[in-house]
Design a protein around this motif. Structure first.
Motif, short mmCIF file in Angstrom:
data_model
loop_
_atom_site.label_atom_id
_atom_site.label_comp_id
_atom_site.label_asym_id
_atom_site.label_seq_id
_atom_site.Cartn_x
_atom_site.Cartn_y
_atom_site.Cartn_z
N ARG A 112 -76.94 29.08 118.65
CA ARG A 112 -76.12 27.93 118.44
C ARG A 112 -77.06 26.74 117.21
N VAL A 113 -78.00 26.74 117.80
CA VAL A 113 -79.20 25.75 117.04
C VAL A 113 -79.07 26.11 115.77
N VAL A 114 -79.45 27.47 115.55
CA VAL A 114 -79.73 28.08 114.11
C VAL A 114 -78.20 28.02 113.13
N THR A 115 -77.19 28.13 114.06
CA THR A 115 -75.74 28.15 113.30
C THR A 115 -75.64 26.60 112.95
N LEU A 116 -76.12 25.78 113.87
CA LEU A 116 -75.76 24.03 113.54
C LEU A 116 -76.72 23.87 112.58
N GLU A 117 -77.88 24.33 112.54
CA GLU A 117 -78.97 23.89 111.38
C GLU A 117 -78.19 24.32 110.00
N SER A 118 -77.86 25.60 109.93
CA SER A 118 -77.32 26.04 108.72
C SER A 118 -76.01 25.21 108.39
N ARG A 119 -75.23 25.03 109.31
CA ARG A 119 -74.04 24.19 108.86
C ARG A 119 -74.30 22.70 108.59
N LEU A 120 -75.42 22.33 108.92
CA LEU A 120 -75.84 20.81 108.75
C LEU A 120 -76.61 21.01 107.28
N SER A 121 -77.18 21.89 107.06
CA SER A 121 -77.79 22.12 105.69
C SER A 121 -76.72 22.01 104.74
N GLN A 122 -75.38 22.73 104.95
CA GLN A 122 -74.47 22.77 104.00
C GLN A 122 -73.80 21.38 103.99
N THR A 123 -73.78 20.90 105.20
CA THR A 123 -73.04 19.26 105.20
C THR A 123 -73.86 18.37 104.51
N ASP A 124 -75.26 18.58 104.26
CA ASP A 124 -76.03 17.54 103.83
C ASP A 124 -75.85 17.72 102.26
N ALA A 125 -75.66 18.94 101.75
CA ALA A 125 -75.53 19.29 100.36
C ALA A 125 -74.06 18.57 100.03
N GLN A 126 -73.08 18.79 100.85
CA GLN A 126 -71.73 18.10 100.46
C GLN A 126 -71.84 16.82 100.50
N ARG A 127 -72.49 16.15 101.64
CA ARG A 127 -72.91 14.72 101.45
C ARG A 127 -73.43 14.22 100.12
N THR A 128 -74.50 14.80 99.80
CA THR A 128 -74.99 14.47 98.48
C THR A 128 -74.09 14.38 97.25
N ALA A 129 -73.22 15.65 97.34
CA ALA A 129 -72.36 15.64 96.19
C ALA A 129 -71.47 14.53 96.17
N ALA A 130 -71.02 14.42 97.54
CA ALA A 130 -69.84 13.29 97.68
C ALA A 130 -70.28 11.90 97.57
N ILE A 131 -71.57 11.64 97.87
CA ILE A 131 -72.23 10.25 97.51
C ILE A 131 -72.46 10.15 96.10
N ARG A 132 -72.90 11.28 95.23
CA ARG A 132 -73.02 11.16 93.81
C ARG A 132 -71.53 10.76 93.15
N GLU A 133 -70.49 11.52 93.67
CA GLU A 133 -69.33 11.15 93.14
C GLU A 133 -68.68 9.81 93.52
N LEU A 134 -69.04 9.43 94.70
CA LEU A 134 -68.68 7.96 95.07
C LEU A 134 -69.28 6.92 94.13
N GLU A 135 -70.60 7.24 93.76
CA GLU A 135 -71.37 6.35 93.18
C GLU A 135 -70.86 6.38 91.81
N GLN A 173 -67.76 7.04 90.99
CA GLN A 173 -66.35 6.20 91.08
C GLN A 173 -66.55 4.82 91.27
N LEU A 174 -67.61 4.38 91.87
CA LEU A 174 -68.00 3.07 92.18
C LEU A 174 -68.37 2.45 90.79
N ALA A 175 -69.17 2.95 90.15
CA ALA A 175 -69.56 2.56 88.56
C ALA A 175 -68.34 2.54 87.96
N GLN A 176 -67.35 3.37 87.97
CA GLN A 176 -66.06 3.34 87.08
C GLN A 176 -65.30 1.99 87.56
#
Length: 324
Positions: free
Chosen positions: A62-85, A87-90
């Motif tokens: 389960r830890v291995v699975t969660l670490e994999s999902r956490l890695s994906q979530t970090d990538a999505q979070r990074t992309a979301a943060i960039r998009e929000l940035e 949108q914020l600039a606009q």
């Protein structure tokens, strides 16, 4: 030590040995019980240890699975943060544009606020004028509706009047044709005035003998045709006028008719009486003697005097039938 004491000591020793033996026996049995319990506990611990190992393996997976999902979530979070940035600039750019627009609006408002009081006064005046205009328009519409209803009613009355006048004219035309057959001179005996009044002229010779107020035989047919025509003139006032010429009553007739007044009135009365007997409306008739006051022609000979000796039946219309 005597023998009794030795016996007592021996007895006490025997008792003590018995107690010690009992104790060791009891302790041995208790030890066996605890040993068995420990063995069972050991078996349970072994089983629990095996279960814990399996659970530990599951947790690792389960830890291995969660670490994999956490890695994906970090990538999505990074992309979301960039998009929000982005949108914020606009949004910041739009906010700045909005601020500039708001500043312009405020400036415009400040320029127009000075005219606000005058505009409010003008608007209030315009509202009052509009309210007055609406009231006037409503009154005008009501008046137009009343006029339209009155016009429709008048048109209906005109239509009824035209139909009635046509019926009357047809009756008069038929009467004229009939009277022409009864009068050899073929003169115009029926006349309709612009006021709506109709005059029916009956020459003396058609109804009376000269100087007489007694109806002759031919008068019956003539008056019957007149009464039949009167059926087309309901509500008309019917005046029968007696007319004479200007000659003085002879001495023989003066006993009955001292003047032309009495003779003309007697002839009018005789005609009215006969017409009522034939069905003419009694309550709308009257007899009038006119003597020689309304001649048709200047009397220069017998022919002109004959024109003046006549009976006139005057039909006066009620107000509802007077031509519009």
């Amino acid at each position: 030590m005597n023998g009794s004491q030795a016996s007592i000591i021996g007895a006490i020793a025997a008792i003590a040995l018995g107690s010690v033996a009992g104790y060791f026996y009891y302790a041995g049995e208790q030890y066996k019980t605890e040993r068995d319990q420990l063995r069972q506990s050991n078996q349970m611990l072994s089983l629990n240890q095996q279960q814990a190992v399996r659970e530990q393996d599951d947790l690792r997976n389960r830890v291995v699975t969660l670490e994999s999902r956490l890695s994906q979530t970090d990538a999505q979070r990074t992309a979301a943060i960039r998009e929000l940035e982005q949108q914020l600039a606009q949004a910041q750019q739009e906010l700045e544009a909005t601020r500039q627009t708001l500043a312009q609006v405020r400036a415009d408002y400040e320029r127009t606020s000075a005219m606000g009081s005058d505009a409010d006064a003008l608007l209030s005046s315009l509202r009052e004028e509009l309210a007055a205009a609406r009231e006037q328009a409503a009154a005008q519409e009501a008046k137009i509706e009343e006029q339209r209803a009155a016009l429709e009613e008048q048109q209906q009355q005109v239509s009824q009047l035209a139909s009635r006048l046509n019926e009357e004219q047809q009756a008069l035309d038929e009467l004229q044709s009939t009277l022409e057959l009864l009068d050899s001179e073929r003169q115009q005996l029926v006349e309709r005035l612009d006021s709506g009044t109709t005059i029916i002229k009956l020459p003396e010779r058609v109804l009376f003998a000269s100087g007489s107020a007694e109806l002759n035989e031919d008068s019956v047919a003539t008056l019957r045709e007149v009464v039949r025509a009167l059926g087309s003139f309901p509500d008309y006032r019917i005046s029968v006028l007696g007319h004479t010429d200007s000659r003085t009553i002879t001495r023989e007739l003066a006993v009955l008719y001292p003047t032309n007044w009495e003779l003309s009135a007697a002839r009018a009365t005789a005609a009215v009486r006969e017409m009522i007997r034939m069905g003419a409306p009694r309550d709308r008739m009257r007899a009038v003697g006119m003597a020689d006051t309304q001649p048709l022609a200047a009397e220069v000979d017998e022919a002109t005097r004959r024109q003046n000796r006549r009976i006139e039946i005057v039909l006066e219309p009620p107000l509802s039938v007077v031509p519009l």
